[in-house]
Design a protein around this motif. Structure first.
Motif, short mmCIF file in Angstrom:
data_model
loop_
_atom_site.label_atom_id
_atom_site.label_comp_id
_atom_site.label_asym_id
_atom_site.label_seq_id
_atom_site.Cartn_x
_atom_site.Cartn_y
_atom_site.Cartn_z
N MET A 199 -5.42 10.23 -4.09
CA MET A 199 -4.61 9.71 -2.98
C MET A 199 -3.65 8.63 -3.46
N ARG A 200 -4.10 7.78 -4.38
CA ARG A 200 -3.22 6.74 -4.93
C ARG A 200 -2.08 7.38 -5.72
N PHE A 217 -0.80 10.38 -5.16
CA PHE A 217 0.10 10.96 -4.16
C PHE A 217 0.98 9.86 -3.56
N SER A 218 0.39 8.75 -3.18
CA SER A 218 1.14 7.66 -2.56
C SER A 218 2.19 7.10 -3.51
N THR A 219 1.87 7.04 -4.80
CA THR A 219 2.81 6.53 -5.79
C THR A 219 4.00 7.48 -5.95
N VAL A 249 5.34 9.31 -3.67
CA VAL A 249 6.21 9.31 -2.49
C VAL A 249 7.09 8.06 -2.56
N LYS A 250 8.23 8.20 -3.19
CA LYS A 250 9.16 7.09 -3.34
C LYS A 250 10.47 7.42 -2.65
N ILE A 257 5.36 13.81 2.43
CA ILE A 257 5.29 12.35 2.50
C ILE A 257 4.03 11.87 3.20
N GLY A 258 3.26 12.78 3.76
CA GLY A 258 2.02 12.40 4.41
C GLY A 258 1.23 13.64 4.80
N ARG A 284 -2.94 14.98 6.40
CA ARG A 284 -4.32 14.75 6.84
C ARG A 284 -5.03 16.09 6.77
N ASP A 339 1.60 7.08 10.34
CA ASP A 339 1.75 6.85 8.90
C ASP A 339 3.17 7.09 8.40
#
Length: 141
Positions: free
Chosen positions: A33-34, A36-38, A40-41, A94-95, A97, A115
């Motif tokens: 998850m980290r 993936f979040s990184t 998404v810029k 970008i997100g 669930r 989110d």
């Protein structure tokens, strides 16, 4: 068979059981998850799109004796999971669930929309057509 079986991974990745164990450890530890979040810029939020898609689970997938929710539920197609995904104007995720397959799109919409960054327009199908979701989108901007 469909999909990539762990035992069919190319040898370049190393022993399949090592890859499998590392994948599970990274998933449980939140590393995936980290990552993936990184990645998404600077999404292009002029247009945002949300939708859900079913993923059929193997017939034996619900047999694990665990206390952790596995996001597998019963739907018309049998044992399924559902991916609720949001993408930007370029179609880049970008997100998301993941829920059991019995969960309706409108049920997860609130958390998914919360989110998202504010954007120009949100496009969704009729599964998201409710007054509650419209009000939330308008309040979000």
């Amino acid at each position: 068979r469909t999909g990539c079986q762990w035992r069919d991974l190319p040898e370049a990745f190393g022993p399949w059981n090592t890859v499998y164990k590392r994948f599970n450890a990274w998933s449980a530890g939140g590393k995936l998850m980290r990552a993936f979040s990184t990645l998404v810029k600077d999404p292009d939020v002029e247009w945002l799109f949300i939708d859900g898609s079913y993923v059929k689970a193997h017939q034996d997938s619900t047999g694990a004796a665990t206390q952790v929710a596995e996001a597998i539920g019963k739907s018309r197609a049998g044992n399924t999971s559902k991916i609720h995904l949001a993408v930007d104007a370029y179609g880049l995720p970008i997100g998301f669930r993941i829920t059991g397959g019995e969960v309706h799109d409108s049920t997860e919409a609130q958390a998914l929309i919360d989110d998202l960054p504010a954007g120009g327009a949100l496009v969704a199908d009729k599964g998201y057509d409710s007054e509650r979701i419209r009000e939330q989108v308008e309040a979000k901007g």
